[in-house]
Scaffold this motif. Structure first.
Motif, mmCIF file in Angstrom:
data_model
loop_
_atom_site.group_PDB
_atom_site.id
_atom_site.type_symbol
_atom_site.label_atom_id
_atom_site.label_comp_id
_atom_site.label_asym_id
_atom_site.label_seq_id
_atom_site.Cartn_x
_atom_site.Cartn_y
_atom_site.Cartn_z
ATOM 1 N N GLU A 73 34.379 46.863 29.348
ATOM 2 C CA GLU A 73 35.370 46.182 28.442
ATOM 3 C C GLU A 73 36.695 45.999 28.929
ATOM 4 O OE1 GLU A 73 35.036 47.502 24.337
ATOM 5 O OE2 GLU A 73 33.024 47.398 24.262
ATOM 6 N N SER A 74 37.226 46.969 29.532
ATOM 7 C CA SER A 74 38.624 47.380 30.293
ATOM 8 C C SER A 74 38.690 46.124 31.347
ATOM 9 C CB SER A 74 38.813 48.460 30.700
ATOM 10 O OG SER A 74 37.908 49.029 31.829
ATOM 11 N N ILE A 76 37.649 42.840 31.055
ATOM 12 C CA ILE A 76 37.972 41.617 30.374
ATOM 13 C C ILE A 76 39.525 41.503 30.519
ATOM 14 C CG2 ILE A 76 37.790 40.286 28.093
ATOM 15 C CD1 ILE A 76 35.000 41.706 28.159
ATOM 16 N N ALA A 77 40.522 42.699 30.109
ATOM 17 C CA ALA A 77 41.672 42.496 29.967
ATOM 18 C C ALA A 77 42.366 42.130 31.566
ATOM 19 C CB ALA A 77 42.530 43.686 29.561
ATOM 20 N N ARG A 78 41.788 42.284 32.546
ATOM 21 C CA ARG A 78 42.298 41.953 33.837
ATOM 22 C C ARG A 78 41.999 40.339 34.243
ATOM 23 N NH1 ARG A 78 40.222 47.029 34.731
ATOM 24 N NH2 ARG A 78 38.652 46.455 36.005
ATOM 25 N N ALA A 81 43.981 34.798 31.290
ATOM 26 C CA ALA A 81 44.042 34.454 29.978
ATOM 27 C C ALA A 81 44.401 32.930 29.581
ATOM 28 C CB ALA A 81 44.705 35.315 28.990
ATOM 29 N N LEU A 119 35.554 39.486 23.007
ATOM 30 C CA LEU A 119 36.619 39.760 23.864
ATOM 31 C C LEU A 119 37.191 38.896 24.593
ATOM 32 C CD1 LEU A 119 35.170 43.412 24.923
ATOM 33 C CD2 LEU A 119 36.822 43.260 23.151
ATOM 34 N N LEU A 120 36.545 38.052 25.088
ATOM 35 C CA LEU A 120 36.889 36.879 25.822
ATOM 36 C C LEU A 120 37.642 35.865 24.958
ATOM 37 C CD1 LEU A 120 33.983 36.422 28.455
ATOM 38 C CD2 LEU A 120 36.370 36.879 28.939
ATOM 39 N N ARG A 122 39.079 36.793 22.048
ATOM 40 C CA ARG A 122 40.400 37.271 21.635
ATOM 41 C C ARG A 122 41.300 37.122 22.846
ATOM 42 N NH1 ARG A 122 40.397 43.763 19.924
ATOM 43 N NH2 ARG A 122 40.290 44.093 22.132
ATOM 44 N N HIS A 123 40.972 37.172 24.060
ATOM 45 C CA HIS A 123 41.801 37.399 25.207
ATOM 46 C C HIS A 123 42.207 35.842 25.473
ATOM 47 C CE1 HIS A 123 43.277 38.613 29.005
ATOM 48 N NE2 HIS A 123 42.387 37.995 29.814
ATOM 49 N N CYS A 124 41.665 34.892 25.444
ATOM 50 C CA CYS A 124 41.970 33.686 25.671
ATOM 51 C C CYS A 124 42.440 32.787 24.712
ATOM 52 C CB CYS A 124 40.736 32.843 26.510
ATOM 53 S SG CYS A 124 40.019 33.600 27.776
#
Length: 259
Positions: A73-74, A76-78, A81, A119-120, A122-124
């Motif tokens: 999961e961590s 994905i933040a990298r 976006a 998560l993706l 939420r990221h994008c």
């Protein structure tokens, strides 16, 4: 705000200046989607857990490779976006009856095929909202609306993805962002080939009979779907003719779900 598209007499969508993130893009449906979007002029971020596959695919489509196991999961933040198109395609399969299904495998499938798409998104999504245009395309399956024995994790994940996609459609609509599922039947991919032995055991038949007696049993069109056929629908969903289509699940199943 609406996105301007150039006229193309061939009917192909022109996505010049756009960026897309495609998961599981090292092979199969994901690679076909990466090719289709790149041909339309899109910069494609190719994500796969297999470094060699990701690098090769990115080189082929002129995109950028990202190597990540979506259980992380961590990581994905990298990822980038600022993309206009998110294609949630990555998936895996394991076959066993519920009372024999390994708990860790069930959990891993949910994390890759449900938690990671969430998560993706939420990221994008925030960047899509700022620009007033975006496409979230979730490669679901006929198993997002139907069930098969020995596929509890996969069926549960695809059903969950369908629900997640609908919520994204409701939230994204006011911001010019659509969210849809593409629901193919059995596609000619490495994931499908990996099921042959398990399906033969589960149905007590020889491997060479699996395609006809299992994969195509419910389909009115007696052939496997090609990855490019799924990618063609993905490409269309990125164009101007699909602006009002959101919260839907598009079947590519040879009338399987018509029964």
């Amino acid at each position: 705000m609406t996105r301007e598209f150039a006229d193309d007499p061939t009917g192909r969508v022109d996505l010049s200046g756009s960026a897309a993130l495609v998961t599981g893009a090292g092979s199969g449906i994901g690679l076909a989607c990466a090719r289709r979007l790149a041909t339309a002029g899109c910069l494609v971020h190719v994500l796969d857990h297999d470094e060699h596959a990701a690098t090769a695919a990115a080189a082929e489509v002129g995109g950028r490779a990202h190597v990540l196991d979506l259980v992380d999961e961590s990581g994905i933040a990298r990822l980038p976006a600022e993309v206009d198109i998110l294609v949630n395609n990555a998936g895996l399969q394991h076959m066993a009856p519920i009372h024999e299904f390994p708990t860790d495998v069930f959990t891993r499938i949910q994390r890759v095929m449900v938690t990671a798409p969430f998560l993706l998104m939420r990221h994008c999504l925030p960047n899509m909202y700022v620009r007033g245009w975006g496409r979230v395309i979730n490669i679901s399956s006929v198993h997002g609306v139907r069930a098969s024995a020995d596929k509890s994790a996969y069926v549960a994940a695809k059903h969950a993805l369908e629900g997640l996609s609908k919520v994204a459609a409701l939230e994204g609509g006011p911001h010019g962002v659509t969210s849809n599922c593409v629901d193919p039947g059995y596609v000619r991919t490495p994931l499908l080939e990996g099921q042959l032995a398990a399906q033969a055991r589960s149905n007590d038949i020889p491997e060479h009979e699996v395609a006809e007696r299992v994969f195509l049993r419910h389909s009115a069109i007696k052939r496997l779907i090609e990855p490019e056929e799924v990618a063609a629908v993905v490409g269309w969903l990125c164009g101007p003719d699909s602006d009002y289509l959101t919260g839907a699940a598009i079947p590519i199943d040879g009338a399987w779900t018509a029964r």
